[in-house]
Each structure stands twice: as structure tokens, then as C-alpha cells.
Design a protein around this motif. Structure first.
Motif, PDB file in Angstrom:
ATOM      1  N   UNK A 195       0.869  -1.171   0.000  1.00 21.99           N
ATOM      2  CA  UNK A 195       0.000   0.000   0.000  1.00 21.99           C
ATOM      3  C   UNK A 195       0.910   1.226   0.000  1.00 21.99           C
ATOM      4  N   UNK A 196       0.656   2.149  -0.914  1.00 21.71           N
ATOM      5  CA  UNK A 196       1.376   3.425  -0.952  1.00 21.71           C
ATOM      6  C   UNK A 196       0.423   4.497  -0.449  1.00 21.71           C
ATOM      7  N   UNK A 197       0.800   5.202   0.617  1.00 24.05           N
ATOM      8  CA  UNK A 197      -0.050   6.199   1.262  1.00 24.05           C
ATOM      9  C   UNK A 197       0.585   7.574   1.127  1.00 24.05           C
ATOM     10  N   UNK A 198      -0.206   8.548   0.651  1.00 27.00           N
ATOM     11  CA  UNK A 198       0.304   9.909   0.481  1.00 27.00           C
ATOM     12  C   UNK A 198       0.708  10.509   1.821  1.00 27.00           C
ATOM     13  N   UNK A 199       1.562  11.507   1.775  1.00 24.39           N
ATOM     14  CA  UNK A 199       2.053  12.152   2.995  1.00 24.39           C
ATOM     15  C   UNK A 199       0.901  12.706   3.827  1.00 24.39           C
ATOM     16  N   UNK A 200      -0.131  13.249   3.164  1.00 23.55           N
ATOM     17  CA  UNK A 200      -1.260  13.818   3.911  1.00 23.55           C
ATOM     18  C   UNK A 200      -2.247  12.753   4.397  1.00 23.55           C
ATOM     19  N   UNK A 201      -2.071  11.485   3.966  1.00 21.89           N
ATOM     20  CA  UNK A 201      -2.915  10.396   4.427  1.00 21.89           C
ATOM     21  C   UNK A 201      -4.283  10.323   3.782  1.00 21.89           C
ATOM     22  N   UNK A 202      -4.495  11.084   2.699  1.00 24.51           N
ATOM     23  CA  UNK A 202      -5.806  11.120   2.064  1.00 24.51           C
ATOM     24  C   UNK A 202      -5.871  10.378   0.724  1.00 24.51           C
ATOM     25  N   UNK A 203      -4.747   9.895   0.223  1.00 26.74           N
ATOM     26  CA  UNK A 203      -4.724   9.166  -1.051  1.00 26.74           C
ATOM     27  C   UNK A 203      -3.878   7.912  -0.894  1.00 26.74           C
ATOM     28  N   UNK A 204      -4.316   6.829  -1.548  1.00 25.72           N
ATOM     29  CA  UNK A 204      -3.500   5.623  -1.493  1.00 25.72           C
ATOM     30  C   UNK A 204      -3.663   4.801  -2.768  1.00 25.72           C
ATOM     31  N   UNK A 205      -2.630   4.032  -3.033  1.00 24.05           N
ATOM     32  CA  UNK A 205      -2.652   3.022  -4.078  1.00 24.05           C
ATOM     33  C   UNK A 205      -2.507   1.693  -3.349  1.00 24.05           C
ATOM     34  N   UNK A 206      -3.459   0.809  -3.568  1.00 19.19           N
ATOM     35  CA  UNK A 206      -3.463  -0.489  -2.882  1.00 19.19           C
ATOM     36  C   UNK A 206      -3.348  -1.600  -3.916  1.00 19.19           C
ATOM     37  N   UNK A 207      -2.330  -2.432  -3.763  1.00 21.78           N
ATOM     38  CA  UNK A 207      -2.107  -3.557  -4.659  1.00 21.78           C
ATOM     39  C   UNK A 207      -2.673  -4.819  -4.013  1.00 21.78           C
ATOM     40  N   UNK A 208      -3.606  -5.474  -4.683  1.00 25.16           N
ATOM     41  CA  UNK A 208      -4.170  -6.737  -4.197  1.00 25.16           C
ATOM     42  C   UNK A 208      -3.569  -7.861  -5.035  1.00 25.16           C
ATOM     43  N   UNK A 209      -2.438  -8.358  -4.589  1.00 27.71           N
ATOM     44  CA  UNK A 209      -1.701  -9.397  -5.310  1.00 27.71           C
ATOM     45  C   UNK A 209      -1.799 -10.723  -4.558  1.00 27.71           C
ATOM     46  N   UNK A 210      -1.637 -10.683  -3.246  1.00 27.50           N
ATOM     47  CA  UNK A 210      -1.669 -11.900  -2.441  1.00 27.50           C
ATOM     48  C   UNK A 210      -3.079 -12.234  -1.959  1.00 27.50           C
ATOM     49  N   UNK A 211      -3.840 -11.208  -1.585  1.00 32.05           N
ATOM     50  CA  UNK A 211      -5.239 -11.415  -1.171  1.00 32.05           C
ATOM     51  C   UNK A 211      -6.128 -10.797  -2.243  1.00 32.05           C
ATOM     52  N   UNK A 212      -6.728 -11.634  -3.049  1.00 33.73           N
ATOM     53  CA  UNK A 212      -7.519 -11.179  -4.192  1.00 33.73           C
ATOM     54  C   UNK A 212      -9.002 -11.040  -3.870  1.00 33.73           C
ATOM     55  N   UNK A 213      -9.443 -11.692  -2.837  1.00 38.54           N
ATOM     56  CA  UNK A 213     -10.855 -11.813  -2.492  1.00 38.54           C
ATOM     57  C   UNK A 213     -11.562 -10.463  -2.501  1.00 38.54           C
ATOM     58  N   UNK A 214     -12.690 -10.302  -3.160  1.00 40.71           N
ATOM     59  CA  UNK A 214     -13.516 -11.334  -3.774  1.00 40.71           C
ATOM     60  C   UNK A 214     -13.192 -11.586  -5.254  1.00 40.71           C
ATOM     61  N   UNK A 215     -12.138 -11.006  -5.766  1.00 39.38           N
ATOM     62  CA  UNK A 215     -11.781 -11.163  -7.176  1.00 39.38           C
ATOM     63  C   UNK A 215     -10.868 -12.375  -7.361  1.00 39.38           C
ATOM     64  N   UNK A 216     -10.646 -12.745  -8.612  1.00 42.16           N
ATOM     65  CA  UNK A 216      -9.838 -13.927  -8.909  1.00 42.16           C
ATOM     66  C   UNK A 216      -8.472 -13.580  -9.480  1.00 42.16           C
ATOM     67  N   UNK A 217      -8.285 -12.337  -9.908  1.00 35.64           N
ATOM     68  CA  UNK A 217      -7.030 -11.929 -10.543  1.00 35.64           C
ATOM     69  C   UNK A 217      -6.366 -10.799  -9.766  1.00 35.64           C
ATOM     70  N   UNK A 218      -5.031 -10.716  -9.805  1.00 35.05           N
ATOM     71  CA  UNK A 218      -4.323  -9.599  -9.168  1.00 35.05           C
ATOM     72  C   UNK A 218      -4.793  -8.264  -9.760  1.00 35.05           C
ATOM     73  N   UNK A 219      -4.895  -7.261  -8.909  1.00 36.37           N
ATOM     74  CA  UNK A 219      -5.365  -5.950  -9.346  1.00 36.37           C
ATOM     75  C   UNK A 219      -4.904  -4.886  -8.351  1.00 36.37           C
ATOM     76  N   UNK A 220      -5.265  -3.629  -8.633  1.00 36.82           N
ATOM     77  CA  UNK A 220      -4.934  -2.532  -7.729  1.00 36.82           C
ATOM     78  C   UNK A 220      -6.105  -1.566  -7.655  1.00 36.82           C
ATOM     79  N   UNK A 221      -6.086  -0.731  -6.631  1.00 34.65           N
ATOM     80  CA  UNK A 221      -7.116   0.289  -6.423  1.00 34.65           C
ATOM     81  C   UNK A 221      -6.435   1.642  -6.228  1.00 34.65           C
ATOM     82  N   UNK A 222      -7.039   2.688  -6.756  1.00 36.26           N
ATOM     83  CA  UNK A 222      -6.665   4.070  -6.461  1.00 36.26           C
ATOM     84  C   UNK A 222      -7.765   4.599  -5.556  1.00 36.26           C
TER      85      UNK A 222
END
Length: 70
Positions: A16-43
Motif C-alpha cells: 500500500x502506498x499512502x500519500x504524505x497527507x494520508x488522504x490518497x492511497x494506491x493499494x495492490x491486491x496481489x496476495x489477497x484477491x478476495x472477492x476477485x480472482x485476478x491480481x489488481x490494484x485500487x486508487x
């Protein structure tokens, strides 16, 4: 993310990459995919006390090229 962002590893071991102000993040779901079946990320942005995912082309998840959107 800008200067001063933090690199965090969540409980699942995903990055997880978290902005300095704590209001924005990029989250990589590679190891825990649930409820999806493929690796992905969220902004995400912290709005009114909750994390909200940005939609890209109608999806909240972003998938690497060549990975099925499941």
C-alpha cells in the motif's frame, strides 16, 4: 503520490502506498484477491471518513495488461 509518501505492507502482505497527507492511497491486491480472482490494484481517496475507490472505465479495480478482469 508525491514526495514523502509512505510504503506500508498490509496484513495480507500486499503493498500500500499512502500519500504524505494520508488522504490518497494506491493499494495492490496481489496476495489477497478476495472477492476477485485476478491480481489488481485500487486508487483510493479518503472522503468523509471512508476510503473511496476511483473508477476507471467503469471499474474500481485496475488490472495489469493481459490479466483477466475477474
Amino acid at each position: 503520490m508525491g514526495e514523502g509518501f509512505k510504503v506500508i505492507v498490509n496484513d495480507a502482505g500486499d503493498l500500500v502506498l499512502l500519500s504524505k497527507d494520508g488522504f490518497r492511497k494506491i493499494r495492490f491486491d496481489i496476495l489477497r484477491l478476495d472477492p476477485h480472482l485476478s491480481p489488481h490494484m485500487h486508487l483510493e481517496k479518503f472522503i468523509n471518513g471512508q476510503w473511496k475507490s476511483f473508477k476507471h472505465r467503469g471499474h474500481k479495480q485496475l488490472y495489469p495488461k493481459g490479466v483477466p478482469k475477474q
